[in-house]
Design a protein around this motif. Structure first.
Motif, PDB file in Angstrom:
ATOM      1  N   GLY C 132     -27.749 104.357  41.172  1.00 46.04           N
ATOM      2  CA  GLY C 132     -28.134 104.721  39.811  1.00 46.04           C
ATOM      3  C   GLY C 132     -28.963 105.992  39.791  1.00 46.04           C
ATOM      4  O   GLY C 132     -28.728 106.911  38.998  1.00 46.04           O
ATOM      5  N   VAL C 133     -29.938 106.072  40.694  1.00 51.72           N
ATOM      6  CA  VAL C 133     -30.796 107.261  40.755  1.00 51.72           C
ATOM      7  C   VAL C 133     -29.956 108.493  41.110  1.00 51.72           C
ATOM      8  O   VAL C 133     -30.115 109.559  40.507  1.00 51.72           O
ATOM      9  N   ILE C 134     -29.046 108.331  42.082  1.00 54.81           N
ATOM     10  CA  ILE C 134     -28.203 109.464  42.479  1.00 54.81           C
ATOM     11  C   ILE C 134     -27.357 109.948  41.301  1.00 54.81           C
ATOM     12  O   ILE C 134     -27.259 111.155  41.054  1.00 54.81           O
ATOM     13  N   SER C 135     -26.759 109.015  40.550  1.00 57.69           N
ATOM     14  CA  SER C 135     -25.948 109.398  39.387  1.00 57.69           C
ATOM     15  C   SER C 135     -26.737 110.270  38.436  1.00 57.69           C
ATOM     16  O   SER C 135     -26.223 111.245  37.886  1.00 57.69           O
ATOM     17  N   ALA C 136     -27.998 109.877  38.208  1.00 55.28           N
ATOM     18  CA  ALA C 136     -28.770 110.531  37.165  1.00 55.28           C
ATOM     19  C   ALA C 136     -29.439 111.806  37.658  1.00 55.28           C
ATOM     20  O   ALA C 136     -29.612 112.749  36.893  1.00 55.28           O
ATOM     21  N   VAL C 137     -29.805 111.851  38.929  1.00 57.59           N
ATOM     22  CA  VAL C 137     -30.688 112.913  39.404  1.00 57.59           C
ATOM     23  C   VAL C 137     -29.946 113.985  40.202  1.00 57.59           C
ATOM     24  O   VAL C 137     -30.317 115.158  40.183  1.00 57.59           O
ATOM     25  N   CYS C 138     -28.866 113.598  40.914  1.00 53.63           N
ATOM     26  CA  CYS C 138     -28.315 114.542  41.890  1.00 53.63           C
ATOM     27  C   CYS C 138     -27.515 115.682  41.268  1.00 53.63           C
ATOM     28  O   CYS C 138     -27.285 116.693  41.944  1.00 53.63           O
ATOM     29  N   GLY C 139     -27.101 115.544  40.006  1.00 49.49           N
ATOM     30  CA  GLY C 139     -26.515 116.699  39.341  1.00 49.49           C
ATOM     31  C   GLY C 139     -27.496 117.861  39.326  1.00 49.49           C
ATOM     32  O   GLY C 139     -27.158 118.998  39.694  1.00 49.49           O
ATOM     33  N   GLY C 140     -28.738 117.567  38.924  1.00 54.53           N
ATOM     34  CA  GLY C 140     -29.762 118.603  38.910  1.00 54.53           C
ATOM     35  C   GLY C 140     -30.101 119.111  40.304  1.00 54.53           C
ATOM     36  O   GLY C 140     -30.407 120.290  40.487  1.00 54.53           O
ATOM     37  N   VAL C 141     -30.023 118.213  41.289  1.00 45.48           N
ATOM     38  CA  VAL C 141     -30.312 118.621  42.663  1.00 45.48           C
ATOM     39  C   VAL C 141     -29.260 119.621  43.150  1.00 45.48           C
ATOM     40  O   VAL C 141     -29.591 120.675  43.712  1.00 45.48           O
ATOM     41  N   LEU C 142     -27.980 119.309  42.901  1.00 44.79           N
ATOM     42  CA  LEU C 142     -26.915 120.223  43.311  1.00 44.79           C
ATOM     43  C   LEU C 142     -27.034 121.554  42.569  1.00 44.79           C
ATOM     44  O   LEU C 142     -26.831 122.625  43.150  1.00 44.79           O
ATOM     45  N   ARG C 143     -27.331 121.486  41.276  1.00 46.53           N
ATOM     46  CA  ARG C 143     -27.562 122.704  40.491  1.00 46.53           C
ATOM     47  C   ARG C 143     -28.602 123.588  41.161  1.00 46.53           C
ATOM     48  O   ARG C 143     -28.377 124.796  41.353  1.00 46.53           O
ATOM     49  N   ASP C 144     -29.727 122.997  41.570  1.00 46.84           N
ATOM     50  CA  ASP C 144     -30.806 123.795  42.140  1.00 46.84           C
ATOM     51  C   ASP C 144     -30.445 124.317  43.526  1.00 46.84           C
ATOM     52  O   ASP C 144     -30.836 125.426  43.901  1.00 46.84           O
ATOM     53  N   ILE C 145     -29.690 123.516  44.310  1.00 46.64           N
ATOM     54  CA  ILE C 145     -29.298 123.987  45.642  1.00 46.64           C
ATOM     55  C   ILE C 145     -28.378 125.200  45.513  1.00 46.64           C
ATOM     56  O   ILE C 145     -28.555 126.197  46.215  1.00 46.64           O
ATOM     57  N   VAL C 146     -27.405 125.138  44.605  1.00 49.23           N
ATOM     58  CA  VAL C 146     -26.497 126.277  44.427  1.00 49.23           C
ATOM     59  C   VAL C 146     -27.262 127.493  43.920  1.00 49.23           C
ATOM     60  O   VAL C 146     -26.948 128.627  44.285  1.00 49.23           O
ATOM     61  N   CYS C 147     -28.288 127.260  43.102  1.00 49.55           N
ATOM     62  CA  CYS C 147     -29.095 128.376  42.600  1.00 49.55           C
ATOM     63  C   CYS C 147     -30.136 128.831  43.625  1.00 49.55           C
ATOM     64  O   CYS C 147     -30.975 129.677  43.317  1.00 49.55           O
ATOM     65  N   ASN C 148     -30.093 128.238  44.833  1.00 47.21           N
ATOM     66  CA  ASN C 148     -30.998 128.637  45.906  1.00 47.21           C
ATOM     67  C   ASN C 148     -32.463 128.405  45.550  1.00 47.21           C
ATOM     68  O   ASN C 148     -33.338 129.209  45.849  1.00 47.21           O
ATOM     69  N   ASP C 149     -32.724 127.250  44.894  1.00 47.04           N
ATOM     70  CA  ASP C 149     -34.087 126.798  44.614  1.00 47.04           C
ATOM     71  C   ASP C 149     -34.312 125.466  45.316  1.00 47.04           C
ATOM     72  O   ASP C 149     -33.358 124.724  45.567  1.00 47.04           O
TER      73      ASP C 149
END
Lengths: 210, 210, 210
Positions: C132-149
């Motif tokens: 559940g946490v991954i569903s909700a949170v990891c979209g933002g995590v991937l967004r930030d990794i691609v943006c190099n943050d």
């Protein structure tokens, strides 16, 4: 479980020590980047379980280790909370140095078991070795990517994945000679950990590309 | 294999040239970040095989291309070692410029085959196009993430994924018109590579968001 | 679909608003990094669909949400093009503030549905909450990794994943009490979103590790 000291007790002890060393490497990397408590737990978890999970995704293997044995997740949480309560900045350098040795054991153990697992699924030799290396090394790679660093396994010019690569071929060789599985694991893990320990002790460097 | 020059020989030649171009792009990105030998091989491998692997993970397709044909992994290792032995810094700019053209061919080939593959698995049109784009583009994206850069495909304001997107729709269109598979691949790959070559030759830029 | 206002209409409305908020968070993160149009669409898509996709890869579940309902992909494209045409820099701060509330709703909805889904597949409680946490949170995590943050969910010292973690356990609890599924979802989503809203309103901080 019998009370006597058996090989599988030893393997379990190595596994626990190595997983804790990997998790602590994540905690310390996260602390250096001033992550919050959530980030510290995630990075510790990635460092500890990320490599094996990536291997299982690539091999299309379910359930994951930490799904089948969810106790490891609880242990990770306890370890992180404990470290946050009791570790202080002045302990970090010491912890890092002390962790090198269980980390080297983990490199060997996870390489050997990962290679063995891929062989038992019928993967070709080079792919099996690769899966062993991924199991052992990619947790640290994911840890560094989330911390916004170039993975140290690719950057610090010290033999780490190379030791795993050599040790993986030892497992493949033992398998080809039809040695029993435990012997193959022992040789592969021993060779990997031994090479890593030697590289640490002698401060070996990888050759540089001009 | 017949000695005569056949279409499949041509496809294989394009595939080899394009994969080598992708791998060299990884080597050069890694060299710019001063990765060690292990990092260079990993980044070259990600650039060459990462896109197709990610597509296969998303489509839940096994074995991966490089598992079924492990020779490609050996070829990658040989290429990396050869490049490290023979390429020097003064060659990098020239290599980079020379690689643009096989890279454009690879963009077309991998987009067309990726889209075709997803269509043959019954994926909806937009998803199939996306899978084609992922096959062709995400190797470079993973390369840049590991090198701790913003992926150049998302940042350099030059048409790259856009060419793949258009070419993918050409494959979908040819498929809807019940053209033979080879014609669909040829049209999709040709359109993608042609657009990319045009964009390179004319120095096209993507529109900017104010 | 009936014209009357039904719970499923409400769920759909929340889902659309939350997905749009996630996608806009990606657009704004990409704009801050001066990505090109391709990068903006990719980062918006990762922020909106990356978390659910990663959960499905880990659970080995196919087809993905956005494959089964490819309309969501088209909607994402339309949203991105619309935002690029109509949003200006002076709107960004306002949009960001306005997006906090649908984002909090999405955090609750995706946590509750992700946990419920994993439970229905027979996953252990802690793993289900994690999904559940991954569903909700990891979209933002991937967004930030691609943006190099460094992912802001791991770095900004504000309760985000923690709210999801607590809400996930509410779903597990309701499930253990054999409550109907809709009640479990409502309690889990409400608790998560409520905690997040409270944390935003009161400006809560996570404890710091010295």
């Amino acid at each position: 479980m019998p009370l006597a000291f058996t090989p599988s007790t030893l393997v379990l002890a190595v596994e626990i020590a190595a997983t804790a060393a990997f998790a602590l490497s994540g905690l310390m990397a996260g602390a250096r980047k001033r992550l919050d408590a959530v980030g510290l737990v995630v990075v510790a978890g990635l460092a500890a379980f990320g490599g094996g999970t990536l291997r299982d995704v690539l091999l299309d293997r379910r359930p994951f280790f930490w799904v089948e044995h969810a106790n490891w997740l609880w242990a990770l949480l306890v370890l992180c909370v404990g470290a946050m309560l009791f570790l202080r900045k002045r302990h970090l350098a010491l912890t890092e140095r002390a962790m090198q040795w269980p980390d080297a054991l983990g490199l060997g153990l996870f390489t050997a078991t990962g290679t063995q697992l891929a062989l038992s699924l019928g993967q070709p030799a080079l792919v099996a070795v690769l899966m062993g290396v991924i199991s052992a090394v990619c947790g640290g790679v994911l840890r560094d990517i989330v911390c916004n660093d170039i993975p140290s396994a690719f950057h610090d010019h010290r033999p780490y994945a190379v030791c795993a690569f050599v040790g993986g071929w030892a497992v493949v060789g033992a398998h080809a000679l039809a040695w029993p599985e435990s012997a193959a694991l022992l040789v592969g893990a021993g060779l990997t950990s031994g090479l890593r320990a030697l590289a640490l002790a002698r401060d070996f460097r990888l050759p540089v590309w001009r």
